[in-house]
Design a protein around this motif. Structure first.
Motif, PDB file in Angstrom:
ATOM      1  N   LEU A 102     -19.115 -49.277 -68.227  1.00 23.81           N
ATOM      2  CA  LEU A 102     -20.015 -48.448 -68.858  1.00 23.81           C
ATOM      3  C   LEU A 102     -18.921 -47.556 -69.048  1.00 23.81           C
ATOM      4  CD1 LEU A 102     -22.369 -47.123 -69.390  1.00 23.81           C
ATOM      5  CD2 LEU A 102     -23.293 -46.942 -67.323  1.00 23.81           C
ATOM      6  N   VAL A 103     -18.738 -47.243 -67.644  1.00 26.57           N
ATOM      7  CA  VAL A 103     -17.042 -46.064 -67.942  1.00 26.57           C
ATOM      8  C   VAL A 103     -15.915 -46.218 -69.057  1.00 26.57           C
ATOM      9  CG1 VAL A 103     -16.035 -44.945 -66.587  1.00 26.57           C
ATOM     10  CG2 VAL A 103     -17.811 -45.395 -65.791  1.00 26.57           C
ATOM     11  N   ARG A 104     -15.676 -47.456 -68.868  1.00 32.17           N
ATOM     12  CA  ARG A 104     -14.347 -48.028 -70.102  1.00 32.17           C
ATOM     13  C   ARG A 104     -14.881 -47.365 -71.549  1.00 32.17           C
ATOM     14  NH1 ARG A 104     -14.796 -53.090 -68.844  1.00 32.17           N
ATOM     15  NH2 ARG A 104     -12.781 -53.171 -67.142  1.00 32.17           N
ATOM     16  N   GLN A 105     -16.182 -47.488 -71.506  1.00 32.31           N
ATOM     17  CA  GLN A 105     -17.266 -47.169 -73.067  1.00 32.31           C
ATOM     18  C   GLN A 105     -17.504 -45.512 -73.061  1.00 32.31           C
ATOM     19  OE1 GLN A 105     -20.841 -49.155 -73.518  1.00 32.31           O
ATOM     20  NE2 GLN A 105     -19.761 -50.885 -73.898  1.00 32.31           N
ATOM     21  N   LEU A 106     -17.284 -45.095 -71.877  1.00 30.53           N
ATOM     22  CA  LEU A 106     -17.341 -43.326 -71.911  1.00 30.53           C
ATOM     23  C   LEU A 106     -15.823 -43.035 -71.951  1.00 30.53           C
ATOM     24  CD1 LEU A 106     -20.083 -42.748 -69.120  1.00 30.53           C
ATOM     25  CD2 LEU A 106     -20.670 -42.383 -71.132  1.00 30.53           C
TER      26      LEU A 106
ATOM     27  N   ARG B 179     -29.079 -39.162 -70.872  1.00 34.90           N
ATOM     28  CA  ARG B 179     -29.782 -37.721 -70.988  1.00 34.90           C
ATOM     29  C   ARG B 179     -28.341 -36.606 -71.643  1.00 34.90           C
ATOM     30  NH1 ARG B 179     -31.476 -36.058 -67.204  1.00 34.90           N
ATOM     31  NH2 ARG B 179     -29.861 -34.624 -65.916  1.00 34.90           N
ATOM     32  N   GLY B 180     -26.711 -36.742 -71.163  1.00 32.28           N
ATOM     33  CA  GLY B 180     -25.400 -36.852 -71.188  1.00 32.28           C
ATOM     34  C   GLY B 180     -25.069 -36.391 -73.360  1.00 32.28           C
ATOM     35  N   LEU B 181     -25.548 -38.441 -73.500  1.00 30.29           N
ATOM     36  CA  LEU B 181     -24.961 -38.818 -74.964  1.00 30.29           C
ATOM     37  C   LEU B 181     -26.529 -38.563 -76.081  1.00 30.29           C
ATOM     38  CD1 LEU B 181     -22.877 -41.859 -73.576  1.00 30.29           C
ATOM     39  CD2 LEU B 181     -22.597 -39.632 -73.901  1.00 30.29           C
ATOM     40  N   GLY B 182     -27.491 -38.116 -75.325  1.00 25.48           N
ATOM     41  CA  GLY B 182     -28.624 -38.021 -76.216  1.00 25.48           C
ATOM     42  C   GLY B 182     -29.094 -39.323 -76.243  1.00 25.48           C
TER      43      GLY B 182
ATOM     44  N   ASP C  20     -20.526 -35.398 -64.441  1.00 26.07           N
ATOM     45  CA  ASP C  20     -22.011 -35.480 -63.780  1.00 26.07           C
ATOM     46  C   ASP C  20     -23.230 -36.582 -63.278  1.00 26.07           C
ATOM     47  OD1 ASP C  20     -21.404 -32.957 -64.866  1.00 26.07           O
ATOM     48  OD2 ASP C  20     -22.960 -33.026 -67.002  1.00 26.07           O
ATOM     49  N   ALA C  21     -22.701 -37.780 -64.431  1.00 25.70           N
ATOM     50  CA  ALA C  21     -23.313 -38.603 -63.863  1.00 25.70           C
ATOM     51  C   ALA C  21     -22.579 -39.263 -62.163  1.00 25.70           C
ATOM     52  CB  ALA C  21     -23.370 -39.865 -64.817  1.00 25.70           C
ATOM     53  N   LEU C  22     -21.797 -38.932 -62.225  1.00 27.36           N
ATOM     54  CA  LEU C  22     -21.035 -39.048 -60.453  1.00 27.36           C
ATOM     55  C   LEU C  22     -22.018 -38.418 -59.144  1.00 27.36           C
ATOM     56  CD1 LEU C  22     -17.361 -40.224 -61.498  1.00 27.36           C
ATOM     57  CD2 LEU C  22     -18.847 -41.235 -60.083  1.00 27.36           C
ATOM     58  N   GLN C  23     -21.238 -37.002 -59.875  1.00 26.61           N
ATOM     59  CA  GLN C  23     -22.240 -36.196 -59.200  1.00 26.61           C
ATOM     60  C   GLN C  23     -24.001 -36.442 -58.847  1.00 26.61           C
ATOM     61  OE1 GLN C  23     -20.764 -33.617 -57.549  1.00 26.61           O
ATOM     62  NE2 GLN C  23     -18.902 -34.131 -58.264  1.00 26.61           N
ATOM     63  N   ALA C  24     -24.667 -36.784 -59.770  1.00 20.81           N
ATOM     64  CA  ALA C  24     -25.818 -37.758 -59.386  1.00 20.81           C
ATOM     65  C   ALA C  24     -26.238 -37.960 -58.563  1.00 20.81           C
ATOM     66  CB  ALA C  24     -26.584 -37.607 -60.841  1.00 20.81           C
ATOM     67  N   GLY C  25     -25.503 -39.633 -58.731  1.00 19.41           N
ATOM     68  CA  GLY C  25     -25.305 -41.051 -57.521  1.00 19.41           C
ATOM     69  C   GLY C  25     -24.895 -40.223 -56.385  1.00 19.41           C
ATOM     70  N   ALA C  26     -23.743 -39.433 -55.924  1.00 25.12           N
ATOM     71  CA  ALA C  26     -23.059 -38.876 -55.014  1.00 25.12           C
ATOM     72  C   ALA C  26     -24.221 -38.251 -53.991  1.00 25.12           C
ATOM     73  CB  ALA C  26     -22.218 -37.964 -55.374  1.00 25.12           C
ATOM     74  N   LYS C  27     -24.808 -37.328 -55.495  1.00 24.24           N
ATOM     75  CA  LYS C  27     -25.578 -36.460 -53.674  1.00 24.24           C
ATOM     76  C   LYS C  27     -27.220 -36.906 -53.581  1.00 24.24           C
ATOM     77  CE  LYS C  27     -25.295 -32.408 -57.181  1.00 24.24           C
ATOM     78  NZ  LYS C  27     -25.324 -31.582 -58.020  1.00 24.24           N
ATOM     79  N   VAL C  28     -27.507 -38.149 -54.182  1.00 20.90           N
ATOM     80  CA  VAL C  28     -28.650 -39.377 -53.542  1.00 20.90           C
ATOM     81  C   VAL C  28     -28.096 -39.758 -52.031  1.00 20.90           C
ATOM     82  CG1 VAL C  28     -29.524 -41.861 -53.937  1.00 20.90           C
ATOM     83  CG2 VAL C  28     -29.422 -39.949 -56.149  1.00 20.90           C
TER      84      VAL C  28
ATOM     85  N   VAL D 268     -29.101 -44.885 -56.676  1.00 17.34           N
ATOM     86  CA  VAL D 268     -27.879 -44.345 -57.478  1.00 17.34           C
ATOM     87  C   VAL D 268     -27.795 -44.389 -58.336  1.00 17.34           C
ATOM     88  CG1 VAL D 268     -25.420 -44.535 -57.052  1.00 17.34           C
ATOM     89  CG2 VAL D 268     -27.186 -44.144 -54.560  1.00 17.34           C
ATOM     90  N   GLN D 269     -28.066 -45.480 -58.818  1.00 16.40           N
ATOM     91  CA  GLN D 269     -27.720 -46.908 -60.470  1.00 16.40           C
ATOM     92  C   GLN D 269     -28.165 -46.103 -61.351  1.00 16.40           C
ATOM     93  OE1 GLN D 269     -28.387 -49.930 -59.465  1.00 16.40           O
ATOM     94  NE2 GLN D 269     -25.830 -50.908 -59.699  1.00 16.40           N
ATOM     95  N   GLN D 270     -29.844 -45.453 -61.081  1.00 14.53           N
ATOM     96  CA  GLN D 270     -30.990 -45.334 -62.120  1.00 14.53           C
ATOM     97  C   GLN D 270     -30.436 -43.573 -62.153  1.00 14.53           C
ATOM     98  OE1 GLN D 270     -34.605 -45.990 -59.874  1.00 14.53           O
ATOM     99  NE2 GLN D 270     -34.934 -47.883 -60.724  1.00 14.53           N
ATOM    100  N   LYS D 271     -30.731 -42.771 -61.071  1.00 11.02           N
ATOM    101  CA  LYS D 271     -29.709 -41.800 -61.052  1.00 11.02           C
ATOM    102  C   LYS D 271     -29.111 -41.393 -62.603  1.00 11.02           C
ATOM    103  CE  LYS D 271     -32.106 -38.605 -59.091  1.00 11.02           C
ATOM    104  NZ  LYS D 271     -33.691 -37.398 -59.461  1.00 11.02           N
ATOM    105  N   MET D 272     -27.824 -41.981 -62.039  1.00  9.42           N
ATOM    106  CA  MET D 272     -26.348 -42.322 -62.972  1.00  9.42           C
ATOM    107  C   MET D 272     -26.964 -42.632 -64.346  1.00  9.42           C
ATOM    108  SD  MET D 272     -23.578 -43.257 -60.571  1.00  9.42           S
ATOM    109  CE  MET D 272     -22.082 -42.876 -61.538  1.00  9.42           C
ATOM    110  N   ALA D 273     -27.506 -43.502 -64.289  1.00  9.70           N
ATOM    111  CA  ALA D 273     -27.279 -44.030 -65.439  1.00  9.70           C
ATOM    112  C   ALA D 273     -28.898 -42.622 -66.620  1.00  9.70           C
ATOM    113  CB  ALA D 273     -29.184 -45.263 -65.822  1.00  9.70           C
ATOM    114  N   GLN D 274     -29.287 -41.896 -66.012  1.00  6.66           N
ATOM    115  CA  GLN D 274     -30.235 -41.216 -66.515  1.00  6.66           C
ATOM    116  C   GLN D 274     -29.381 -40.218 -67.286  1.00  6.66           C
ATOM    117  OE1 GLN D 274     -32.687 -39.043 -63.197  1.00  6.66           O
ATOM    118  NE2 GLN D 274     -34.467 -38.545 -65.297  1.00  6.66           N
ATOM    119  N   VAL D 275     -28.431 -39.894 -66.461  1.00  5.04           N
ATOM    120  CA  VAL D 275     -27.588 -38.692 -66.906  1.00  5.04           C
ATOM    121  C   VAL D 275     -26.641 -39.544 -68.087  1.00  5.04           C
ATOM    122  CG1 VAL D 275     -25.527 -37.089 -65.972  1.00  5.04           C
ATOM    123  CG2 VAL D 275     -27.056 -37.860 -63.709  1.00  5.04           C
TER     124      VAL D 275
END
Length: 119
Positions: free
Chosen positions: A11-15, A115-118, A28-36, A105-112
């Protein structure tokens, strides 16, 4: 202590292929997962004085695209609690915080990311 999330590497490679927008989404995804994990670690940290629990921090993004989560440098004794010493048994709180919350963590990161990629 290295922890690998399955599927995240691809996923990171594709990003990364998406350029600058993807870089911000990745941060943003790393931060969201880290906050959990930060929240869970704060809840699990030994509460002798409460200072350790109040001072679990998230690092800036490292060169390798990861973040570190743990006690701020003034709370160095957190390492002794996590791993133990020759005279004290370990009282882990960081590793369990991650392991018990990996799905969130995975759910939060996937959600971000979605959302970030629309998506």
């Amino acid at each position: 202590m290295g922890i690998q999330l399955e599927g995240m590497t691809e996923l990171v490679r594709q990003l990364e292929r998406l350029g600058a927008k993807a870089e911000q989404v990745k941060k943003d995804a790393l931060q969201a997962g880290a906050k959990v994990v930060q929240q869970a670690a704060s809840e699990k940290a030994p509460k002798d004085t409460g200072k350790l629990a109040e001072n679990i921090v998230i690092s800036d993004i490292n060169e390798d695209g990861t973040v570190d989560i743990g006690p701020d440098p003034d709370r160095f004794y957190g390492r002794f609690l996590e791993f133990g010493t020759s005279k004290m048994a370990a009282r882990p709180f960081l590793q369990p915080a991650f392991e018990e919350n990996i799905n969130e963590v995975q759910q939060k990161m996937a959600q971000v990311i979605r959302r970030g990629l629309g998506l």
